[in-house]
Design an enzyme around this catalytic site. Structure first.
Site, PDB file in Angstrom:
ATOM      1  N   ASP A   8       0.633  -1.169  -0.280  1.00  0.00           N
ATOM      2  CA  ASP A   8      -0.018   0.249  -0.240  1.00  0.00           C
ATOM      3  C   ASP A   8       1.044   1.526   0.025  1.00  0.00           C
ATOM      4  OD1 ASP A   8      -2.010   1.824  -0.144  1.00  0.00           O
ATOM      5  OD2 ASP A   8      -2.207   1.740   2.470  1.00  0.00           O
ATOM      6  N   ASP A  10       0.167   5.025   1.233  1.00  0.00           N
ATOM      7  CA  ASP A  10      -0.615   5.361   2.325  1.00  0.00           C
ATOM      8  C   ASP A  10      -0.407   4.656   3.669  1.00  0.00           C
ATOM      9  OD1 ASP A  10      -0.950   7.418  -0.085  1.00  0.00           O
ATOM     10  OD2 ASP A  10      -2.718   8.254  -0.550  1.00  0.00           O
ATOM     11  N   ASP A 128      -1.290  -0.393   6.084  1.00  0.00           N
ATOM     12  CA  ASP A 128      -2.182   0.314   7.427  1.00  0.00           C
ATOM     13  C   ASP A 128      -3.605  -0.115   6.960  1.00  0.00           C
ATOM     14  OD1 ASP A 128      -3.145   3.574   6.993  1.00  0.00           O
ATOM     15  OD2 ASP A 128      -2.759   1.978   5.535  1.00  0.00           O
TER      16      ASP A 128
END
Length: 377
Positions: A8, A10, A128
């Protein structure tokens, strides 16, 4: 087959601001230690690096593309300057409410990876969000969860814990820990061995916690094999269907051979292991077990038993078990035991054997070198 790190953007490679949009250079902040350790992952480990990111409404008035691409391209070029080149970049522009097949956790952008060219079972999704963990599950991969995202609500965390915990291989907010985890990797293996006399299935995790599920049809043998798991702090499942109507010989011998073989294959290249390993007392008895996973089989046995059976296990089979294990594992074993209680004596041997294994298979991920001057084990 190629292993993939689906990463990922961000909150994983760069910090995610409160409004969840990196649409200006003022908002750009790289994740701590990401360059140092992702670079080491690329250089030292055998993974392809793929970026997979949801960018809600990219290209709409809510999130114009002319504010996205300058920052995104700068991020990509900065990583490339550090030797980190993404094999592919997948960017989904749909809104969460659309539930598009291309939006994480769905796999619509990643269909090319569902082929025999890729080893998804040993690949990881690093991110996240709950959606990253779900994506790992949907791919048949494992998740590495970046755990310090303050934008996650408590309800989302609770759902992750209850539903997706088995998909999380590591939870950390430290790229150094992620690097060390990937470098060490969990050493698991399994074997299925079928003959006219026995049918055996064994699953082994050398980096486990001492869990076991063992069924051989011989209760005392099960008890001894459980000692290996518990005191060796490895996870061990053994299921044996043997010709016990004949006698115990084939069941014990074939289990030992298969167990040795799965140790040999699971140890793999043996980089970083201690290689050698134990003595311990048990009431009136004292047992010494020295082991060397050096690639050559040999057994020295100095233990005498005065009883014919302990439980329903013939004492003559103790020697045979360890001899068969050394043949399968290609290791040296030197076993000595003394004492008066026969049950204590053999249990002390198995416990010392487990401790010797624990010591010998321990790894130092900072020193992944072969413990041999020969260059081969």
């Amino acid at each position: 087959m190629k292993k993939i790190l689906f990463i990922d953007r961000d909150g994983t490679l760069i910090k995610e601001p409160a409004d969840e949009q990196i649409d200006s250079f003022e908002k750009l902040e790289f994740y701590p230690k990401v360059f140092q350790y992702l670079s080491k992952i690329v250089q030292e480990l055998n993974y392809e690096i793929v970026m997979i990111t949801n960018q809600d409404g990219l290209g709409t008035e809510v999130y114009p593309e002319d504010t996205f691409w300058p920052v995104h391209n700068f991020v990509v070029k900065t990583f490339e300057a550090e030797g980190i080149k993404f094999k592919e970049q997948f960017i989904d522009k749909t809104f969460a409410k659309d539930n598009a097949s291309t939006r994480k956790p769905n796999t619509g952008l990643l269909t090319k990876y569902f082929s025999l060219d890729y080893d998804l079972a040993n690949s990881y999704v690093i991110g996240d969000r709950l959606t990253d963990v779900e994506l790992a599950k949907n791919l048949g991969a494992k998740g590495i969860f970046i755990s310090d995202n303050t934008n996650l609500g408590t309800d989302e965390i609770s759902v992750k814990r209850e539903i997706l915990d088995n998909s999380i291989a590591l939870e950390s907010n430290d790229w150094e820990a992620i690097y060390k985890f990937l470098k060490a990797d969990t050493r698991t293996g399994s074997i299925e061995r079928n003959t006219n006399e026995t049918q055996i299935k064994i699953a082994l995790n050398l980096d486990g916690t001492g869990q076991s599920d063992i069924h051989t049809g011989i209760a005392f043998f099960d008890h001894m094999l459980n000692q290996i798991a518990r005191h060796g702090q490895l996870d061990l499942d053994i299921n044996v269907n043997g010709d016990l109507e004949v006698d115990e010989h084939h069941t014990i011998e074939d289990t030992a051979i298969a167990l040795g073989e799965v140790f040999a294959t699971t140890l793999g290249n043996k980089l970083g292991i201690e290689r050698y390993g134990f003595s311990l007392p048990m009431d009136d008895c004292f047992a010494q077990v020295a082991i060397d996973f050096g690639g050559r089989n040999w057994l020295v046995w100095e233990a005498d038993f005065k009883r014919e059976l302990i439980g329903k296990m013939p004492t003559e089979m103790f020697f045979h078990f360890f001899k068969s294990f050394t043949d399968g594992a290609k290791c040296n074993l030197n076993i000595k035991a003394e004492g008066t209680n026969e049950h204590h004596k053999i249990e002390a041997i198995f416990k010392a054997f487990a401790k010797a294994i624990k010591m010998a298979v321990k790894r130092d991920v900072e020193k992944m070198i072969l413990p041999s001057t020969k260059g081969l084990l």
